[in-house]
Design an enzyme around this catalytic site. Structure first.
Site, PDB file in Angstrom:
ATOM      1  N   LYS A  18       0.816  -1.224   0.000  1.00  0.00           N
ATOM      2  CA  LYS A  18       0.000   0.000   0.000  1.00  0.00           C
ATOM      3  C   LYS A  18       0.840   1.262   0.000  1.00  0.00           C
ATOM      4  CE  LYS A  18      -2.241  -0.879   3.795  1.00  0.00           C
ATOM      5  NZ  LYS A  18      -1.561  -2.153   4.105  1.00  0.00           N
ATOM      6  N   GLY A  42       2.428   0.434   9.375  1.00  0.00           N
ATOM      7  CA  GLY A  42       3.338   1.384   8.739  1.00  0.00           C
ATOM      8  C   GLY A  42       3.430   1.174   7.248  1.00  0.00           C
ATOM      9  N   HIS A  43       3.912   2.214   6.580  1.00  0.00           N
ATOM     10  CA  HIS A  43       4.139   2.158   5.145  1.00  0.00           C
ATOM     11  C   HIS A  43       5.598   2.504   4.869  1.00  0.00           C
ATOM     12  CE1 HIS A  43      -0.404   2.977   4.353  1.00  0.00           C
ATOM     13  NE2 HIS A  43      -0.147   1.707   4.529  1.00  0.00           N
TER      14      HIS A  43
END
Length: 246
Positions: A18, A42-43
């Protein structure tokens, strides 16, 4: 996407990539909002040879002229938030305007402690929490006893709410788990310092989103984790503590 809202949601348990999608879309919108979860998600975004890991900050923080919002559905760990902000500032890449909802709940040190103790006590029935205090913070939120970001800048209200909460948490820590209690004075001073640091970012997340849409501009809602971790629609009880879905 002018005047429209889009959303990026994981279709499985998270880790679907994502962050990469959000990073591509963030350049084309005006406001990027995190709406649930906390520092347990988290990303990861890679720009050239630089790697950024955002647990709380929206990925749009890398784009100048954008507004990034941490919404009221997020539980905020102030230490993690300031660590991420500090890293961007050191790299001179804190380019976006950040708004943290005054209604977002605050992850306290006792939430983290209770998270680890509860998970350990489950033995083979462990859920697999990250120990970051997310679940216990949401418990307080829905018990209507949690500390919100706005409480950190109101000394009287903070003292009253923290005193009540800490009495209960210390009773659980000492009597159920045999652990040492937390010091009220230490936590109170820590929370006040968080409030002073967070005050410049505090705002009304709902209004920020609404006025952006009303002005004909675009909003991207940045989901964390994935649909099958949704507390209502996921693979319960092996889920997160918030609603991840659209």
């Amino acid at each position: 996407m002018k005047g429209r809202a889009g959303i990026v949601v994981g279709a499985q348990w998270g880790d679907e990539g994502k962050g990469r999608v959000v990073d591509v879309m963030a350049e084309r919108v005006d406001l990027i909002a995190r709406y649930q979860g906390g520092a347990n998600a988290g990303h990861t975004v890679v720009v050239g040879d630089k790697k950024y890991v955002f647990h709380l900050l929206p990925s749009g923080m890398l784009y100048p002229g954008k507004t990034c919002v941490i919404g009221g559905g997020v539980v905020v760990d102030p230490d993690q938030l300031f660590e991420e902000l500090s890293e961007l500032q050191e790299r001179k890449e804190d380019r976006a305007r950040l708004v943290v909802s005054h209604a977002a709940h605050v992850v306290m040190p006792y939430h983290k402690k209770l998270d680890v103790l509860d998970e350990t006590s489950r033995g083979e029935r462990r859920i697999g929490t990250t120990g970051r205090g997310i679940g216990p913070c949401y418990v307080d939120k829905y018990a209507r006893s949690g500390l919100r970001v706005e409480d950190l800048v109101d000394e009287g209200r903070l003292r009253e709410k923290l005193s009540h909460n800490l009495e209960e948490k210390n009773r659980i820590l000492t009597r159920l788990y045999g652990e040492k209690p937390f010091s009220f004075d230490e936590l109170f001073e820590k929370a006040l310092s968080w409030g002073r640091m967070m005050a410049p970012y505090m705002g009304d997340a709902f209004w920020e989103v609404q006025k952006t849409l009303d002005g004909g501009y675009s909003v991207l809602f940045e989901g964390a984790q994935g649909t099958l971790l949704d507390v209502d629609h996921g693979s319960y009880p092996y889920v997160t503590s918030s609603s991840c879905i659209a």
